[in-house]
Design an enzyme around this catalytic site. Structure first.
Site, PDB file in Angstrom:
ATOM      1  N   GLU A  62       0.446  -1.177   0.061  1.00 45.82           N
ATOM      2  CA  GLU A  62       0.076   0.516   0.105  1.00 45.82           C
ATOM      3  C   GLU A  62       1.028   1.197   0.144  1.00 45.82           C
ATOM      4  O   GLU A  62       1.994   1.375   0.729  1.00 45.82           O
ATOM      5  CB  GLU A  62      -0.790   0.200   0.780  1.00 45.82           C
ATOM      6  CG  GLU A  62      -1.996   1.355   1.032  1.00 45.82           C
ATOM      7  CD  GLU A  62      -2.956   1.285   2.153  1.00 45.82           C
ATOM      8  OE1 GLU A  62      -3.248   0.464   2.818  1.00 45.82           O
ATOM      9  OE2 GLU A  62      -3.451   2.383   2.493  1.00 45.82           O
ATOM     10  N   ASP A  87       4.883   5.256   3.995  1.00 48.92           N
ATOM     11  CA  ASP A  87       5.072   6.224   3.292  1.00 48.92           C
ATOM     12  C   ASP A  87       6.019   6.921   4.364  1.00 48.92           C
ATOM     13  O   ASP A  87       6.737   6.005   4.344  1.00 48.92           O
ATOM     14  CB  ASP A  87       3.698   7.098   4.382  1.00 48.92           C
ATOM     15  CG  ASP A  87       3.052   7.982   3.919  1.00 48.92           C
ATOM     16  OD1 ASP A  87       3.183   9.146   3.788  1.00 48.92           O
ATOM     17  OD2 ASP A  87       1.110   7.576   3.332  1.00 48.92           O
ATOM     18  N   ASP A 137      -1.817  11.792  -4.195  1.00 50.87           N
ATOM     19  CA  ASP A 137      -2.233  13.385  -3.612  1.00 50.87           C
ATOM     20  C   ASP A 137      -2.130  13.469  -5.426  1.00 50.87           C
ATOM     21  O   ASP A 137      -1.519  13.597  -5.993  1.00 50.87           O
ATOM     22  CB  ASP A 137      -0.167  14.296  -3.288  1.00 50.87           C
ATOM     23  CG  ASP A 137       0.087  13.398  -2.346  1.00 50.87           C
ATOM     24  OD1 ASP A 137      -0.070  14.572  -0.746  1.00 50.87           O
ATOM     25  OD2 ASP A 137       0.767  12.613  -1.658  1.00 50.87           O
ATOM     26  N   LYS A 141      -2.223  21.642  -9.661  1.00 51.93           N
ATOM     27  CA  LYS A 141      -1.392  22.462 -10.006  1.00 51.93           C
ATOM     28  C   LYS A 141      -0.878  22.153 -11.713  1.00 51.93           C
ATOM     29  O   LYS A 141      -0.212  20.636 -11.549  1.00 51.93           O
ATOM     30  CB  LYS A 141      -0.789  23.077  -9.567  1.00 51.93           C
ATOM     31  CG  LYS A 141      -0.437  24.603  -9.281  1.00 51.93           C
ATOM     32  CD  LYS A 141      -0.386  25.357  -8.598  1.00 51.93           C
ATOM     33  CE  LYS A 141      -0.259  26.303  -7.039  1.00 51.93           C
ATOM     34  NZ  LYS A 141      -0.288  26.087  -5.668  1.00 51.93           N
ATOM     35  N   ASP A 173     -10.604  10.980  -5.585  1.00 52.59           N
ATOM     36  CA  ASP A 173     -11.586  12.004  -5.404  1.00 52.59           C
ATOM     37  C   ASP A 173     -11.155  13.105  -7.049  1.00 52.59           C
ATOM     38  O   ASP A 173     -12.273  14.384  -6.335  1.00 52.59           O
ATOM     39  CB  ASP A 173     -12.435  12.775  -4.103  1.00 52.59           C
ATOM     40  CG  ASP A 173     -10.824  13.001  -3.048  1.00 52.59           C
ATOM     41  OD1 ASP A 173     -10.183  13.136  -4.322  1.00 52.59           O
ATOM     42  OD2 ASP A 173     -11.235  14.541  -3.160  1.00 52.59           O
ATOM     43  N   THR A 210     -11.239   6.256   3.177  1.00 53.72           N
ATOM     44  CA  THR A 210     -10.173   7.146   3.681  1.00 53.72           C
ATOM     45  C   THR A 210     -10.306   8.204   4.794  1.00 53.72           C
ATOM     46  O   THR A 210     -11.982   8.589   4.264  1.00 53.72           O
ATOM     47  CB  THR A 210      -8.750   6.870   2.967  1.00 53.72           C
ATOM     48  OG1 THR A 210      -8.556   8.002   2.179  1.00 53.72           O
ATOM     49  CG2 THR A 210      -8.975   5.503   2.337  1.00 53.72           C
ATOM     50  N   GLU A 213     -10.518  10.303   1.716  1.00 53.38           N
ATOM     51  CA  GLU A 213     -11.797  10.502   1.452  1.00 53.38           C
ATOM     52  C   GLU A 213     -12.926  11.050   2.020  1.00 53.38           C
ATOM     53  O   GLU A 213     -13.914  11.957   0.807  1.00 53.38           O
ATOM     54  CB  GLU A 213     -12.507   8.678   1.007  1.00 53.38           C
ATOM     55  CG  GLU A 213     -13.685   8.294   0.841  1.00 53.38           C
ATOM     56  CD  GLU A 213     -13.466   6.684   0.139  1.00 53.38           C
ATOM     57  OE1 GLU A 213     -12.665   6.816   0.740  1.00 53.38           O
ATOM     58  OE2 GLU A 213     -14.362   6.330  -0.666  1.00 53.38           O
TER      59      GLU A 213
HETATM   60  C1  LIG Z   1      -3.065  13.012   0.270  1.00 54.80           C
HETATM   61  S1  LIG Z   1      -2.530  11.448   0.917  1.00 54.80           S
HETATM   62  C2  LIG Z   1      -3.868   9.647   1.158  1.00 54.80           C
HETATM   63  C3  LIG Z   1      -3.759   9.449   2.431  1.00 54.80           C
HETATM   64  C4  LIG Z   1      -4.026   8.012   2.656  1.00 54.80           C
HETATM   65  N1  LIG Z   1      -4.240   6.734   1.978  1.00 54.80           N
HETATM   66  C5  LIG Z   1      -5.402   8.655   2.562  1.00 54.80           C
HETATM   67  O1  LIG Z   1      -6.590   8.347   1.998  1.00 54.80           O
HETATM   68  O2  LIG Z   1      -6.112   8.959   3.497  1.00 54.80           O
HETATM   69  C6  LIG Z   1      -1.728  10.238  -0.064  1.00 54.80           C
HETATM   70  C7  LIG Z   1      -0.380   9.917   1.215  1.00 54.80           C
HETATM   71  O3  LIG Z   1       0.611   9.508   0.086  1.00 54.80           O
HETATM   72  C8  LIG Z   1       2.287   9.324   0.613  1.00 54.80           C
HETATM   73  N2  LIG Z   1       3.348   9.418  -0.523  1.00 54.80           N
HETATM   74  C9  LIG Z   1       3.297  10.122  -2.181  1.00 54.80           C
HETATM   75  N3  LIG Z   1       4.119   9.958  -2.249  1.00 54.80           N
HETATM   76  C10 LIG Z   1       4.990   8.955  -1.905  1.00 54.80           C
HETATM   77  C11 LIG Z   1       5.440   7.862  -2.092  1.00 54.80           C
HETATM   78  N4  LIG Z   1       6.208   8.307  -3.432  1.00 54.80           N
HETATM   79  N5  LIG Z   1       6.199   7.492  -1.198  1.00 54.80           N
HETATM   80  C12 LIG Z   1       5.110   6.585   0.119  1.00 54.80           C
HETATM   81  N6  LIG Z   1       4.890   7.698   0.055  1.00 54.80           N
HETATM   82  C13 LIG Z   1       4.137   8.714   0.009  1.00 54.80           C
HETATM   83  C14 LIG Z   1       1.895  11.245   1.653  1.00 54.80           C
HETATM   84  O4  LIG Z   1       3.152  11.057   1.681  1.00 54.80           O
HETATM   85  C15 LIG Z   1       0.503  11.154   2.047  1.00 54.80           C
HETATM   86  O5  LIG Z   1       1.243  10.977   3.108  1.00 54.80           O
END
Ligand SMILES: C[S@@+](CC[C@H](N)C(=O)[O-])C[C@H]1O[C@@H](n2cnc3c(N)ncnc32)[C@H](O)[C@@H]1O
Length: 231
Positions: A62, A87, A137, A141, A173, A210, A213
């Site tokens: 994940e 993460d 993420d 932009k 989303d 999540t 979400e």
């Molecule tokens: C928008 S959050 C979503 C978190 C969770 N899946 C949720 O739905 O609540 C995206 C997460 O991906 C992590 N992330 C982004 N790119 C990553 C990478 N290359 N390796 C590890 N984590 C990453 C960020 O640190 C962030 O915690």
């Protein structure tokens, strides 16, 4: 803690923004207690033995678990599957370790660092039984679109690590990112859509809501799931 980008201080585009956020007392406690057994740093220096780490369970990766609530729920619902959760976000790592500890979840391991380095240098071929990317993420932009995780290069890096038939499950989303995901996944030769109509999948029951979400739904966003099988 080591640099979340791992030991490779190379210049490249990253899909995450390093954040400085406070670690709570409870998260720090969980880190101290569980990191030695259930945590690992992504240093790019060794290939992981997933069979040993997860006692022979099938393993799903994940990427970007955030605070880990959904990860812990999925681990509890399916103790026969190991989850390698990655993460860069330290409070989230502590939170997930705390959840796993309190709920007696022995099937979660937490990796600190960049999933790209983990995939590129620390996972062997055909070792993953699945991959989950929930609410990556969106980098809204235009000049940041190159930072989005779901791109052809990422899919090519992941494909050989997945066993044939393993499923990549993405959810977002962000409408326009969903369109991009569907486009690049459909075009990639190593994956096939599980949906006969070639479109989005209905939200599977096994994916809990999540944190991100919930925030998206509060803003009226529509969520799309994508389920693609490694050929
Ligand atoms: C928008 S959050 C979503 C978190 C969770 N899946 C949720 O739905 O609540 C995206 C997460 O991906 C992590 N992330 C982004 N790119 C990553 C990478 N290359 N390796 C590890 N984590 C990453 C960020 O640190 C962030 O915690």
């Amino acid at each position: 803690m080591p640099d979340p980008a791992g030991a490779h201080h190379e210049r490249r585009i990253r899909s995450f923004q390093p954040r400085r956020s406070r670690v709570t007392y409870g998260q720090a406690e969980a880190m101290l207690k569980r990191w030695p057994d259930w945590g690992l740093d992504i240093d790019g220096k060794r290939v992981l033995d997933l069979g040993e780490m997860f006692d022979g369970l099938p393993v799903v990766l994940e990427i970007g678990f955030g605070m880990g609530e959904a990860t812990a729920q999925m681990a509890a619902a399916d103790p026969g599957t190991g989850i390698l959760a990655v993460d860069v976000h330290t409070p989230g790592q502590g939170n997930l370790l705390g959840l796993a500890d309190r709920n007696g979840l022995n099937n979660v391991r937490v990796a600190n660092g960049d999933a790209i380095i983990l995939l590129r240098e620390m996972l062997g071929d055909a070792t993953l039984d699945g991959c989950r990317v929930y609410f990556p993420d969106p980098w809204p932009k235009a000049r940041h679109h190159k930072r989005r995780l779901i791109q052809p290069e990422f899919l090519s890096l992941l494909a050989p690590r997945m066993k044939p038939g393993a499923v990549l499950h993405c959810a977002t989303d962000w409408e326009e990112y969903a369109v991009q995901m569907l486009e690049v996944l459909s075009a990639h030769p190593d994956y096939e859509n599980t949906q006969a109509d070639g479109g989005y999948a209905p939200r599977p029951d096994f994916r809990p809501l999540t944190r991100f979400e919930g925030q998206g739904l509060d803003k009226g966003h529509v969520v799309h799931d994508l389920l693609f099988r490694r050929k």
